[in-house]
Design a protein around this motif. Sequence first.
Motif, PDB file in Angstrom:
ATOM      1  N   LYS A  21      26.144  -5.024  42.243  1.00 32.03           N
ATOM      2  CA  LYS A  21      26.194  -5.229  43.692  1.00 32.03           C
ATOM      3  C   LYS A  21      27.214  -4.340  44.398  1.00 32.03           C
ATOM      4  O   LYS A  21      26.933  -3.812  45.484  1.00 32.03           O
ATOM      5  N   PRO A  22      28.428  -4.114  43.850  1.00 29.44           N
ATOM      6  CA  PRO A  22      29.412  -3.274  44.554  1.00 29.44           C
ATOM      7  C   PRO A  22      28.945  -1.845  44.823  1.00 29.44           C
ATOM      8  O   PRO A  22      29.463  -1.195  45.745  1.00 29.44           O
ATOM      9  N   LEU A  23      27.968  -1.343  44.048  1.00 24.43           N
ATOM     10  CA  LEU A  23      27.515   0.037  44.246  1.00 24.43           C
ATOM     11  C   LEU A  23      26.879   0.230  45.624  1.00 24.43           C
ATOM     12  O   LEU A  23      26.941   1.325  46.192  1.00 24.43           O
ATOM     13  N   ARG A  24      26.273  -0.797  46.138  1.00 20.55           N
ATOM     14  CA  ARG A  24      25.568  -0.671  47.422  1.00 20.55           C
ATOM     15  C   ARG A  24      26.533  -0.291  48.554  1.00 20.55           C
ATOM     16  O   ARG A  24      26.131   0.361  49.518  1.00 20.55           O
ATOM     17  N   LYS A  25      27.774  -0.673  48.430  1.00 23.95           N
ATOM     18  CA  LYS A  25      28.761  -0.354  49.463  1.00 23.95           C
ATOM     19  C   LYS A  25      29.209   1.110  49.398  1.00 23.95           C
ATOM     20  O   LYS A  25      29.855   1.596  50.327  1.00 23.95           O
ATOM     21  N   THR A  63      20.255   3.689  40.823  1.00 21.59           N
ATOM     22  CA  THR A  63      20.200   3.968  42.257  1.00 21.59           C
ATOM     23  C   THR A  63      19.501   2.792  42.930  1.00 21.59           C
ATOM     24  O   THR A  63      19.359   1.718  42.332  1.00 21.59           O
ATOM     25  N   GLY A  64      19.078   3.003  44.173  1.00 17.36           N
ATOM     26  CA  GLY A  64      18.418   1.926  44.898  1.00 17.36           C
ATOM     27  C   GLY A  64      17.402   2.463  45.869  1.00 17.36           C
ATOM     28  O   GLY A  64      17.202   3.688  46.010  1.00 17.36           O
ATOM     29  N   ASP A 124      18.038  -0.520  51.244  1.00 18.23           N
ATOM     30  CA  ASP A 124      17.518  -1.711  50.581  1.00 18.23           C
ATOM     31  C   ASP A 124      18.273  -1.902  49.267  1.00 18.23           C
ATOM     32  O   ASP A 124      19.290  -1.279  49.018  1.00 18.23           O
ATOM     33  N   VAL A 125      17.725  -2.752  48.406  1.00 17.46           N
ATOM     34  CA  VAL A 125      18.444  -3.222  47.228  1.00 17.46           C
ATOM     35  C   VAL A 125      18.468  -2.200  46.091  1.00 17.46           C
ATOM     36  O   VAL A 125      17.715  -1.230  46.070  1.00 17.46           O
ATOM     37  N   LEU A 126      19.347  -2.467  45.138  1.00 16.74           N
ATOM     38  CA  LEU A 126      19.388  -1.704  43.891  1.00 16.74           C
ATOM     39  C   LEU A 126      18.031  -1.743  43.219  1.00 16.74           C
ATOM     40  O   LEU A 126      17.425  -2.801  43.092  1.00 16.74           O
ATOM     41  N   ASN A 127      17.543  -0.604  42.810  1.00 12.93           N
ATOM     42  CA  ASN A 127      16.322  -0.544  41.995  1.00 12.93           C
ATOM     43  C   ASN A 127      16.213   0.852  41.413  1.00 12.93           C
ATOM     44  O   ASN A 127      16.314   1.840  42.125  1.00 12.93           O
TER      45      ASN A 127
END
Length: 342
Positions: free
Chosen positions: A297-301, A327-328, A310-313
């Motif tokens: 989750k912290p990677l999204r920031k 990546t996402g 959008d989300v990690l995927n």
Amino acid sequence: MQLSKYIILICLSLVLSNCGKTNTSKQTGLTINTTAKSLMLGDTLKLSINNPKKLEITGVSYKMNGEPIVNNKVLNSVTLGEKTITAVVNYNGEAQTITKLIKVFNNSIPSYYKYEVVNTYPHDITSYTQGLEFHNGKLYESTGQRGKSKLRRVNFETGEVLKNINLDNAYFGEGLTIMNDKIYQLTWQANRGFVYDVNTFEKLSSFKYGKSKEGWGICNDGKTLYKSDGTEKIWLLNSENLTEQSHIQVYTEKGKIPSLNELEWIDGRIFANIYQKNGVVIINPNTGGVEGVIDFKPLRKLVTQHNELDVLNGIAYHPKRKTIFVTGKNWDKLFEVIIKKQ
């Protein structure tokens, strides 16, 4: 260690449904008794027949999911999830078939893994990433959204697109995997996957899904293809004819893990993104048991924040570097990470 917290945060909106449902005859009252409605891997399954009317029973045979099973069986070589126990009961010259549902859970708590970012690379911010995999040092990516779905070969270090084809507007691209110089790409709701030549991207064939209604993620172990459909199930596909041979159900010691998305085969385990959870679970492909969890989750920031973010995927293993790339959807960065068990 706050392991249970991480499990809840990442993926485990557990749905523990009633697993004591039975199919009995009003005339005989016969039912199946089991050790418990819910068991764990390694437990002993004790079976007996509840016979309230004291019928003269001359024989009983049991099956679990259609396969013969003996009483007092130790459940150490079974897959997890919902199972149907069937008993054929012979009495007074007649026979009756009765059933009961049970659930088998994993027998260990998933380990928690931390990650360390070792490199960051550019990623196309317009790519709604669905599938990600390395082959001969190049990164292959499948993206989604109708009218925007693509299949690409990318230089992961620069983000340069080396080859690209667009899917027909009718298709919503999903996961991909590469085996025997063929790319297998899924689509979402069209009940269809495509097979391409890995070098030329020439479309060689297509295949339909079976009992799995949708296509989400796909990976392979060199012999078998593993396909997710957005539920807790992962389907095993025959690599010769691409038919669904069987499936596993992904469970922890508490319940099933729904919304399995992008898949990657890494050192004998399946790594799976959990849709909308920004996390990954590590799955034993023999049982469906979750052995580990990673909270990304912290990677999204760390990526550019914008309206389409959008989300990690997207998770890909680089076998030579022995690192994992994530990546996402509509992220402008690709992260190379190493993971460590805590």
